[in-house]
Design a protein around this motif. Structure first.
Motif, PDB file in Angstrom:
ATOM      1  N   UNK A  11      35.127  46.641  41.492  1.00  0.00           N
ATOM      2  CA  UNK A  11      35.360  47.173  40.098  1.00  0.00           C
ATOM      3  C   UNK A  11      35.121  48.539  40.037  1.00  0.00           C
ATOM      4  N   UNK A  12      35.698  49.419  39.461  1.00  0.00           N
ATOM      5  CA  UNK A  12      35.220  50.807  39.364  1.00  0.00           C
ATOM      6  C   UNK A  12      34.361  51.189  38.160  1.00  0.00           C
ATOM      7  N   UNK A  13      34.186  50.264  37.484  1.00  0.00           N
ATOM      8  CA  UNK A  13      33.333  50.408  36.414  1.00  0.00           C
ATOM      9  C   UNK A  13      31.931  49.659  36.304  1.00  0.00           C
ATOM     10  N   UNK A  14      30.989  50.507  36.361  1.00  0.00           N
ATOM     11  CA  UNK A  14      29.762  49.898  36.897  1.00  0.00           C
ATOM     12  C   UNK A  14      29.029  48.881  35.626  1.00  0.00           C
ATOM     13  N   UNK A  15      29.422  49.172  34.705  1.00  0.00           N
ATOM     14  CA  UNK A  15      29.017  48.163  33.481  1.00  0.00           C
ATOM     15  C   UNK A  15      29.558  46.847  33.699  1.00  0.00           C
ATOM     16  N   UNK A  16      30.757  47.102  33.939  1.00  0.00           N
ATOM     17  CA  UNK A  16      31.573  45.565  34.290  1.00  0.00           C
ATOM     18  C   UNK A  16      30.931  45.024  35.506  1.00  0.00           C
ATOM     19  N   UNK A  17      30.688  45.770  36.508  1.00  0.00           N
ATOM     20  CA  UNK A  17      30.469  45.187  37.677  1.00  0.00           C
ATOM     21  C   UNK A  17      28.785  44.433  37.241  1.00  0.00           C
ATOM     22  N   UNK A  18      28.081  45.054  36.502  1.00  0.00           N
ATOM     23  CA  UNK A  18      26.925  44.367  36.105  1.00  0.00           C
ATOM     24  C   UNK A  18      27.077  43.036  35.086  1.00  0.00           C
ATOM     25  N   UNK A  19      28.009  43.164  34.102  1.00  0.00           N
ATOM     26  CA  UNK A  19      28.450  41.795  33.754  1.00  0.00           C
ATOM     27  C   UNK A  19      28.988  40.739  34.546  1.00  0.00           C
ATOM     28  N   UNK A  55      35.640  36.902  46.143  1.00  0.00           N
ATOM     29  CA  UNK A  55      36.015  38.175  45.842  1.00  0.00           C
ATOM     30  C   UNK A  55      36.511  38.188  44.310  1.00  0.00           C
ATOM     31  N   UNK A  56      35.913  39.174  43.600  1.00  0.00           N
ATOM     32  CA  UNK A  56      36.374  39.307  42.054  1.00  0.00           C
ATOM     33  C   UNK A  56      36.910  40.604  42.072  1.00  0.00           C
ATOM     34  N   UNK A  57      38.088  40.786  41.977  1.00  0.00           N
ATOM     35  CA  UNK A  57      39.017  41.984  41.809  1.00  0.00           C
ATOM     36  C   UNK A  57      39.403  42.404  40.841  1.00  0.00           C
ATOM     37  N   UNK A  58      39.454  43.961  40.451  1.00  0.00           N
ATOM     38  CA  UNK A  58      40.002  44.281  39.252  1.00  0.00           C
ATOM     39  C   UNK A  58      41.321  44.790  39.880  1.00  0.00           C
ATOM     40  N   UNK A  59      42.384  44.863  38.860  1.00  0.00           N
ATOM     41  CA  UNK A  59      43.643  45.373  39.619  1.00  0.00           C
ATOM     42  C   UNK A  59      43.826  46.792  39.372  1.00  0.00           C
ATOM     43  N   UNK A  62      40.481  52.876  41.762  1.00  0.00           N
ATOM     44  CA  UNK A  62      41.172  54.268  42.613  1.00  0.00           C
ATOM     45  C   UNK A  62      41.497  53.777  44.001  1.00  0.00           C
ATOM     46  N   UNK A  63      42.836  54.382  44.309  1.00  0.00           N
ATOM     47  CA  UNK A  63      43.479  53.886  45.499  1.00  0.00           C
ATOM     48  C   UNK A  63      44.366  53.080  45.632  1.00  0.00           C
ATOM     49  N   UNK A  64      44.461  52.310  44.539  1.00  0.00           N
ATOM     50  CA  UNK A  64      45.175  50.841  44.394  1.00  0.00           C
ATOM     51  C   UNK A  64      46.352  50.957  43.669  1.00  0.00           C
ATOM     52  N   UNK A  65      47.500  50.463  43.963  1.00  0.00           N
ATOM     53  CA  UNK A  65      48.846  50.357  43.121  1.00  0.00           C
ATOM     54  C   UNK A  65      49.158  49.095  42.884  1.00  0.00           C
ATOM     55  N   UNK A  66      48.675  48.706  41.641  1.00  0.00           N
ATOM     56  CA  UNK A  66      49.145  47.384  41.193  1.00  0.00           C
ATOM     57  C   UNK A  66      48.536  46.153  41.786  1.00  0.00           C
ATOM     58  N   UNK A  81      38.751  33.133  48.832  1.00  0.00           N
ATOM     59  CA  UNK A  81      39.453  33.099  47.613  1.00  0.00           C
ATOM     60  C   UNK A  81      39.179  34.386  46.467  1.00  0.00           C
ATOM     61  N   UNK A  82      40.133  34.863  46.022  1.00  0.00           N
ATOM     62  CA  UNK A  82      40.215  35.918  45.212  1.00  0.00           C
ATOM     63  C   UNK A  82      40.579  35.679  43.640  1.00  0.00           C
ATOM     64  N   UNK A  83      39.713  36.249  42.782  1.00  0.00           N
ATOM     65  CA  UNK A  83      40.058  36.143  41.383  1.00  0.00           C
ATOM     66  C   UNK A  83      40.274  37.323  40.777  1.00  0.00           C
ATOM     67  N   UNK A  84      41.194  37.622  40.061  1.00  0.00           N
ATOM     68  CA  UNK A  84      41.517  38.932  39.498  1.00  0.00           C
ATOM     69  C   UNK A  84      40.673  38.761  38.101  1.00  0.00           C
ATOM     70  N   UNK A  85      40.087  39.978  37.938  1.00  0.00           N
ATOM     71  CA  UNK A  85      39.460  40.123  36.611  1.00  0.00           C
ATOM     72  C   UNK A  85      39.894  41.383  35.871  1.00  0.00           C
ATOM     73  N   UNK A  86      40.831  41.321  34.797  1.00  0.00           N
ATOM     74  CA  UNK A  86      41.342  42.650  34.523  1.00  0.00           C
ATOM     75  C   UNK A  86      41.586  42.764  32.932  1.00  0.00           C
TER      76      UNK A  86
END
Length: 226
Positions: A11-19, A55-59, A62-66, A81-86
């Motif tokens: 995730x590109x947001x540090x605060x949410x990575x901390x959460x 893997x916890x992955x934000x949709x 930077x550099x990612x298209x959808x 295993x991949x979980x989208x957190x968006x």
């Protein structure tokens, strides 16, 4: 779970990575956390940690298209295993994430307790989505499935170049950003076109656009939800 469980938080947001790291810590003792904040670092950490537990992955990174990064990861690292957190939690987006192989979808608006619930469920081998999401149709559109499969044939460098083509960058701009020669980028583009089974870079970009969050297929699905 063992004492050496490994989690990738992308995730590109540090605060949410901390959460997310806090939620993981409440679920698993002594978890090893590896962070990524862009497509480049995501590719690096996944390659270096193929046996990671989750893997916890934000949709949106930077550099990612959808859904392209999700499709690429799931096709190349099927055992991860991949979980989208968006923050984008429309039902059509949640369904599309599951269709592309995600093991769960947790909205960013969720309370910490809900984050923990979703993480625990997926670690236990379950599929987790918010209540009220209809997952009866778990099949991708055939064209989109074909595009996702084609992405899996790309090398990490080729995938990165394709994402940059999608941003409208020229070969010389991509070469500058990746610190390689323009001839190297031209070779990558030639390989991309062959693997994507298209004739030119415009067709390659149009194909990738089918995996965008606001792709025509997704907009139709959203309108159908009423």
């Amino acid at each position: 779970m063992t004492d050496k469980s490994t989690f990738i938080v992308a995730d590109d947001h540090p605060l949410f990575r901390e959460a997310l790291i806090h939620a993981i810590g409440n679920c698993v003792a002594q978890a090893a956390i590896i962070e990524a904040d862009s497509l480049d670092t995501l590719q690096e950490v996944v390659q270096a940690n193929p046996e990671a537990d989750l893997l916890l992955l934000d949709l949106n990174m930077p550099g990612v298209s959808g859904f392209s990064a999700l499709a690429y990861i799931r096709n190349n690292h099927a055992s991860l295993p991949t979980v989208i957190v968006s923050a984008m939690d429309d039902p059509a987006i949640i369904r599309r994430s599951i269709q592309h192989g995600a093991s769960g979808f947790i909205p960013k608006s969720s309370a910490i307790a809900t984050l923990e619930q979703g993480i625990r469920a997926v670690l236990d081998g379950e599929l987790w989505v918010p209540d009220g999401i209809d997952l009866q149709d778990d099949r991708l559109d055939s064209e989109e499935a074909g595009i996702a499969a084609a992405l899996s044939s790309l090398t990490p460098h080729q995938f990165r170049v394709l994402m940059m083509l999608g941003e409208g960058l020229l070969n010389k701009q991509i070469a500058y950003q990746l610190s390689v020669s323009e001839a190297t980028i031209k070779a990558h583009v030639t390989a991309i076109l062959r693997k994507m089974k298209v004739n030119n870079r415009t067709q390659a970009v149009l194909a990738v656009q089918q995996l965008r969050i606001n792709s025509p297929a997704l907009l139709e699905a959203e309108s159908g939800d009423g």
